[in-house]
Design an enzyme around this catalytic site. Structure first.
Site, PDB file in Angstrom:
ATOM      1  N   ASP A 339       0.752  -1.294   0.094  1.00 12.16           N
ATOM      2  CA  ASP A 339      -0.098   0.001   0.093  1.00 12.16           C
ATOM      3  C   ASP A 339       0.934   1.356  -0.150  1.00 12.16           C
ATOM      4  O   ASP A 339       1.998   1.384   0.773  1.00 12.16           O
ATOM      5  CB  ASP A 339      -0.926   0.100   1.285  1.00 12.16           C
ATOM      6  N   GLU A 375       1.564  -0.349  -5.108  1.00  7.94           N
ATOM      7  CA  GLU A 375       0.732   0.715  -5.484  1.00  7.94           C
ATOM      8  C   GLU A 375       1.755   1.959  -5.437  1.00  7.94           C
ATOM      9  O   GLU A 375       2.158   2.471  -4.486  1.00  7.94           O
ATOM     10  CB  GLU A 375      -0.350   0.903  -4.186  1.00  7.94           C
TER      11      GLU A 375
END
Length: 694
Positions: A339, A375
């Site tokens: 993330d 990401e």
């Protein structure tokens, strides 16, 4: 479970500074924790049933920045925590009043919840206790290796939402690791043709104070309190045992398991946020800081969540690597989705693909060849880094998402960009430098509309979140096709279903790594909510009751993934002008206008051009009939007459897929030589085989 009786005196000896955490050995347990600025570190022991304090002892030794001590008689299951006297109130409240979770804890006693009243003076009753773990009591992970001949297809799932409404899962197992391991659940996932399940965060987390005070929760789990311990919310009794059982069950079914990990921030938030772990032990080392004009210090916030982990600090680099190794070697996962991964490459302020942590992951014999998905952005300076990660990483490609959505919505001028995304986004992941599968292609992700909502809502509808519908992204590139939300109008429903089929087909026919949002295949809706992070209810839980329309779409998804899986070319094109590999499986790729003529450069720039065809010829020398495909894309509202490439008289084009048909049973079995009338807003896929009847 074990708790040391309060009546027994503690006799700590110096112990050892390594390894960090609580390590059972020689009839007791060695405790070691990193706290470079501490004046004293107190180990606190608790009863495993009531969490009542049973003993407190100062760690007797300090080696460099590590405080440590050995205590005899400590056994598996002992609850513990720490208090630290730092003598320094900068950036946080008096830490000696706060109970601290061991950053290296392998298990927590219970889910961590925020309670303002319990936290106010002494957080002992609010903070979950760390648990001493004897890893030898747990069977090692089952050895697993994904079939490398099958292209990877990722299925993103939430371990609770996956089974909370599943009719075949017992009430007691619904929403748990064991529920996710149910044979019927795994059977469904396998039937989709996916190879890899990407679970949303499974490490221990705490819902934010502000969302808790609103009577909601952080359902998604992107707010960690510890990087090692599996989340207790998803366990019936023993989170570590049950998550390992789940991973082993997926491996037994041939499925790869990767987990979403959050190493960019923690639940401790910014200035004034709770002291739970790192803020008490090592705030200046764990988090990036910056100085305001008035001279005060604040936490840097590249994550949007109040703080940013200083991944470049040696201690945090080591801790993250140790956590990753633990999830691989003990829990058994096959890789990670990171993330806001740009935070991992800030060294310490600016992103570089050669950052120390990224280099360390690459050279690590246990981690270097795992699935690594970035990401590729955060909200800090220079935070958008799509295409900037090391060559072996996969990257979530938001340009793919936006382009595919815009093309099928009918936006003008999207055809050239759409064709680029279809062929692996080589403008971003360059030939000779990156593998053609580096682009993680997605139309939907957990943070945004579901596929059903993408074709049902023109605007977000996040009223249930209690923020006046101001949260979530406003630029969704979606459409409702005549009515906002649910409707019974047959014409609107028909077009919505066709668009869903167009999106899913495009995803499976594109070069790259397709990413499917779990529940899309079930036509799951979030009622137009594109930021459902705080909804632990039917908005997020998968709905397994299917009417005919939903069943037809599920059958369609299974068919298209099978089509991809059975084709070497759809999974990975090896082109003659791409020196990344020596092997080749393509003899030619040609682009056509609907009239059958080749597309010239200027044709790609025509803003009103929304229909084109692509021919892909394989060159498998071992086959007398190498793969040969022709795909027609028509994003316009009108039917288009396509002239297919003319071939030898003894051959013909067989229609393999036509998204105009709601049911596969209705799709005709036809073989044509030249002209095909394609419906508006549809994809048609043809294969060619020599010697077929015309």
């Amino acid at each position: 479970m074990s708790s040391r009786p309060a009546s027994e005196p503690l006799t700590p000896s110096p112990g050892h500074p390594a390894p960090l955490g609580a390590t059972l050995t020689d009839g007791g347990c060695n405790f070691a924790v990193y706290s470079p600025d501490a004046k004293a570190v107190m180990l606190c022991l608790f009863h495993s049933d009531t969490e009542e304090a049973t003993a407190e002892v100062l760690l007797p030794e300090k080696t460099g920045d590590i405080w440590h001590g050995f205590i005899e008689g400590i056994e598996h299951g002992q609850f513990y925590a720490y208090r630290v006297d730092r003598g320094d109130g900068q950036l946080h409240e008096s830490p000696s009043d706060k109970l601290l979770i061991d950053p290296y804890a392998k298990k927590l006693s219970r889910p961590q919840q925020w309670d303002a009243r319990q936290y106010l003076h002494d957080s002992q009753f609010m903070v979950a206790k760390s648990v001493v773990v004897d890893e030898t009591r747990y069977a090692p992970p089952v050895a697993f290796q994904r079939d490398e001949h099958r292209g990877r297809v990722v299925y993103e799932a939430h371990v609770k939402g996956l089974t909370k409404r599943h009719p075949d899962v017992s009430e007691s197992d619904r929403g748990t690791y064991l529920g996710a391991a149910h044979p019927k659940v795994i059977e469904h996932i396998v039937s989709l043709g996916v190879t890899t399940v990407q679970f949303m965060p499974l490490a221990a987390f705490m819902p934010e104070p502000y969302i808790t005070q609103k009577g909601m929760t952080n359902y998604w789990g992107y707010n960690p309190v510890n990087f090692f311990a599996p989340e207790p919310r998803y366990a019936r009794a023993d989170a570590l045992k049950e998550i390992k059982t789940m991973v082993d069950a997926y491996h037994a079914a041939g499925l790869e398991v990767i987990v979403d990990v959050v190493f960019n921030h923690t639940a401790e938030g910014g200035k004034g946020g709770p002291v739970l772990s790192f803020k008490g032990f090592c705030p200046f080392q764990a988090y990036l800081r910056e100085q305001l004009p008035d001279g005060s210090l604040v936490y840097t916030n590249h994550s949007g969540c109040g703080n940013t982990i200083n991944t470049a600090h040696p201690f945090m680099t080591t801790l993250i690597l140790d956590a990753l190794r633990y999830w691989v070697s003990v829990i058994g996962v096959d890789g990670f989705r990171f993330d806001l991964a740009v935070c991992l490459g800030r060294d310490p302020r600016h992103f570089t693909a050669n950052a120390g942590l990224l280099r360390a992951i690459r050279q690590d014999p246990l981690l270097g060849h795992r699935v690594l998905i970035a990401e590729p952005w955060d909200i800090g300076p220079g935070g958008y880094q799509l295409g900037g990660f090391p060559a072996h990483w996969l990257e979530v490609n938001d340009k793919y998402r936006d382009t595919v959505r815009a093309f099928w919505r009918g936006d003008e001028g999207m055809t050239a960009d759409f064709a680029t995304r279809l062929m692996g986004s080589r403008d971003i992941f360059h030939k000779g430098k990156r593998h053609i599968s580096c682009s993680v292609n997605h139309v939907t992700y957990h943070d945004g509309f579901t596929l059903q909502d993408l074709v049902s809502y023109a605007n977000r509808h996040n009223e249930a979140n209690g923020e006046g519908n101001q949260d979530g992204h406003g630029h969704n590139i979606s459409a409702n096709y005549g009515h906002e939300g649910e409707t019974n109008q047959a014409s609107i429903l028909s077009l919505r279903e066709r668009q869903k089929r167009n999106f899913f087909t495009t995803l499976m026919l594109s070069q790259g790594t397709p990413h499917v949002l779990g529940g899309d295949e079930l036509s799951r809706s979030q009622d137009g909510n594109n930021n459902a992070y705080c909804q632990d209810n039917d908005i997020n839980w998968y709905q397994w009751d299917l009417n005919k329309r939903k069943q037809d779409f599920l059958d369609f998804c299974r068919y298209v993934t099978t089509l991809r899986r059975e084709s070497e070319l759809f999974s990975e094109l090896k082109l003659g002008d791409d020196p990344y590999t020596l092997s080749r499986n393509v003899s030619a790729i040609q682009w056509y206008k609907p009239d059958g003529s080749s597309k010239a450069s200027e044709d790609w720039q025509a803003r009103h051009n929304k229909a084109f065809g692509v021919e892909i010829r394989g060159c498998n020398q071992a086959s007398a009939n190498p793969e040969h495909w022709f795909i027609c894309f028509n994003a316009s509202d009108d039917d288009v007459r396509f002239n297919l490439p003319g071939l030898v008289p003894t051959g013909g084009w067989t229609l393999r897929l036509d998204t105009r048909y709601a049911s596969l049973r209705d799709q005709p079995q036809i073989c044509i030589q030249r002209v095909f009338l394609q419906a508006g807003k549809s994809v048609a896929v043809f294969s060619y085989a020599r010697g077929t009847a015309a």
